[in-house]
Scaffold this active site. Structure first.
Site, PDB file in Angstrom:
ATOM      1  N   LYS A  25      28.456 -29.705  27.516  1.00 42.71           N
ATOM      2  CA  LYS A  25      27.838 -29.978  26.206  1.00 42.71           C
ATOM      3  C   LYS A  25      28.855 -30.569  25.229  1.00 42.71           C
ATOM      4  O   LYS A  25      28.516 -31.366  24.370  1.00 42.71           O
ATOM      5  CB  LYS A  25      27.235 -28.697  25.625  1.00 42.71           C
ATOM      6  N   ARG A  40      25.105 -12.930  19.724  1.00 43.91           N
ATOM      7  CA  ARG A  40      24.323 -14.151  19.785  1.00 43.91           C
ATOM      8  C   ARG A  40      23.223 -13.833  20.799  1.00 43.91           C
ATOM      9  O   ARG A  40      22.428 -12.937  20.531  1.00 43.91           O
ATOM     10  CB  ARG A  40      25.192 -15.353  20.157  1.00 43.91           C
TER      11      ARG A  40
HETATM   12  C1  PLP Z   1      29.451 -23.375  24.874  1.00 45.24           C
HETATM   13  C2  PLP Z   1      29.348 -22.253  25.809  1.00 45.24           C
HETATM   14  C3  PLP Z   1      30.409 -21.964  26.699  1.00 45.24           C
HETATM   15  C4  PLP Z   1      31.713 -22.723  26.703  1.00 45.24           C
HETATM   16  O1  PLP Z   1      32.585 -22.224  25.740  1.00 45.24           O
HETATM   17  P1  PLP Z   1      34.083 -22.776  25.597  1.00 45.24           P
HETATM   18  O2  PLP Z   1      34.659 -21.971  24.505  1.00 45.24           O
HETATM   19  O3  PLP Z   1      33.984 -24.219  25.278  1.00 45.24           O
HETATM   20  O4  PLP Z   1      34.756 -22.523  26.905  1.00 45.24           O
HETATM   21  C5  PLP Z   1      30.227 -20.924  27.609  1.00 45.24           C
HETATM   22  N1  PLP Z   1      29.095 -20.199  27.628  1.00 45.24           N
HETATM   23  C6  PLP Z   1      28.062 -20.435  26.779  1.00 45.24           C
HETATM   24  C7  PLP Z   1      26.844 -19.594  26.878  1.00 45.24           C
HETATM   25  C8  PLP Z   1      28.170 -21.466  25.842  1.00 45.24           C
HETATM   26  O5  PLP Z   1      27.149 -21.686  25.006  1.00 45.24           O
END
Ligand code: PLP
Length: 377
Positions: free
Chosen positions: A39, A134
């Site tokens: 993403k 969250r």
């Molecule tokens: C964005 C996201 C990640 C990745 O997090 P980073 O800090 O970029 O490694 C992992 N798990 C979920 C559920 C996310 O939304």
């Protein structure tokens, strides 16, 4: 100079590949596999391809559009939707996503119905609330939740996961990891569910990983920022051996003049409804770049030269050039933090350019995958 002009973001695939390779090796040393999170780069197919080439076969994204984009570009990987599907997206999820993360029975029931219609089994990972507040199923309701899901056809639970340090800033620790592991154990024993994924977190898990001798049942992490920016995310410390400059924002000076350091005239609100404050340091060499808060997260940029960002409006950013000896038309280069990277990758106003020792071959025949990448030795 680049044909693409400015503003642009330069993407060094060789550095991203290096980071990915080293993280895969590091986490594998204690039995943890990696899902790469795409993403951050809007599912850029060339980046996805570089990650797959480093042996990462599961790509996770929070946006269906990004997953479709990667699939259409011919990326072969297992695709994970990183968040609970919206009910309105269910058909599309069944069609384009191999595994989705879920927290709501109402959604899983719709997924089940669609999966049955399509004659497939859709895989899900249940996300558990571990305090970051969250997404997540409350741990004390998990068993009931699983019983309900097991009654649904077309759905296969393949894992559980938790997220840390995203919303509440809660750190992954021995304690909450142990709790997640013991939930995984209960699920495996009580419900005879083989869990391919016990996904213990994200780039914030680095310090936990380095300091623990027992990773318990955790066998997966979902990594975005540490692959792209080479840092863990609790203190933003650099992970040894990784590149922090795989991405560079390049902008250009469109005005350069000696001006006072404090605005003059009657002062009202600025473009964003604030009353700005400035310190009087006399005349300064001020530069303007033709890029602003609509395109980039200005506060997330760090100049590679010894100059300071003073502020921005929607399409201008003002800098104190200090001793830098540049002229109108010269390019300025910046490091990006996570927020700045997200915005720059998302902005249609920022061109994306691949640099470095990876070469991208555009499809010439039209039948093969749209992108092919080869590492130059
Ligand atoms: C964005 C996201 C990640 C990745 O997090 P980073 O800090 O970029 O490694 C992992 N798990 C979920 C559920 C996310 O939304």
């Amino acid at each position: 100079m680049s044909q693409l002009g400015t503003p642009r973001i330069e993407i060094n695939l060789a550095k991203i590949a290096h980071n990915a390779k080293n993280l895969v090796r590091l986490y594998d040393s204690k039995g943890i596999g990696i899902m790469a999170v795409t993403k951050t780069v809007c599912g850029e197919p060339a980046v996805a391809n570089a990650l797959v080439n480093q042996g990462i076969h599961t790509l996770a994204d929070s946006k269906l559009k990004n997953i479709k984009r990667m699939r259409e570009a011919g990326i072969t990987a297992q695709f994970v939707l990183l968040r609970s599907p919206a009910i309105s997206e269910v058909s599309s999820v069944i069609k384009h996503v191999d595994i989705s993360m879920n927290t709501e029975l109402a959604v899983i029931k719709k997924l089940s119905a669609k999966a049955i219609d399509s004659n497939i089994r859709h895989k899900i990972i249940l996300m558990i609330e571990m305090g970051d507040l969250r997404e997540g199923i409350m741990p004390d309701t998990l068993e009931e939740f699983i019983k309900e899901v097991l009654n649904l056809s077309g759905i296969e639970i393949v894992g559980i996961g938790a997220n840390f340090a995203c919303f509440g800033g809660v750190k992954p620790s021995g304690e909450n990891i142990r709790q997640l592991s013991s939930l995984a154990e209960t699920m495996e024993e009580k419900f005879r569910l083989p869990l391919s994924f016990v996904s213990g977190g994200n780039s914030a898990n680095y310090n936990w990983f380095m300091s623990t001798s027992d990773t318990e049942k955790i066998n997966n992490l979902r990594l975005g920022e540490s692959i792209y920016l080479g840092r863990e995310t609790l203190n933003r410390m650099v992970i040894p051996g990784l590149y922090t400059d795989a991405f560079t924002l390049v902008s250009e000076i469109i005005e350069l003049k000696s001006k006072p350091s404090v605005p003059y005239g009657e002062i009202g609100q600025d473009a964003f409804g604030k009353r700005p404050q400035f310190q009087d340091i006399g005349q300064m060499k001020r530069a303007i770049m033709g890029v602003g808060s609509q395109d980039i997260l200005v506060s997330g940029l760090t100049p590679r030269l010894d100059i300071d960002i003073i502020g921005s409006s929607s399409d201008h950013t003002v800098l104190n050039m200090k001793k830098a000896n540049l002229k109108v038309g010269d390019e300025l280069r910046f490091d990006l933090n996570y927020g700045a990277l997200l915005l720059a990758m998302t902005s249609p106003y920022v061109s994306k350019e691949y640099v470095g020792t990876y070469k991208i071959y555009k499809d010439r025949i039209g039948k093969r995958p749209a992108l092919e990448i080869e590492m130059f030795k």
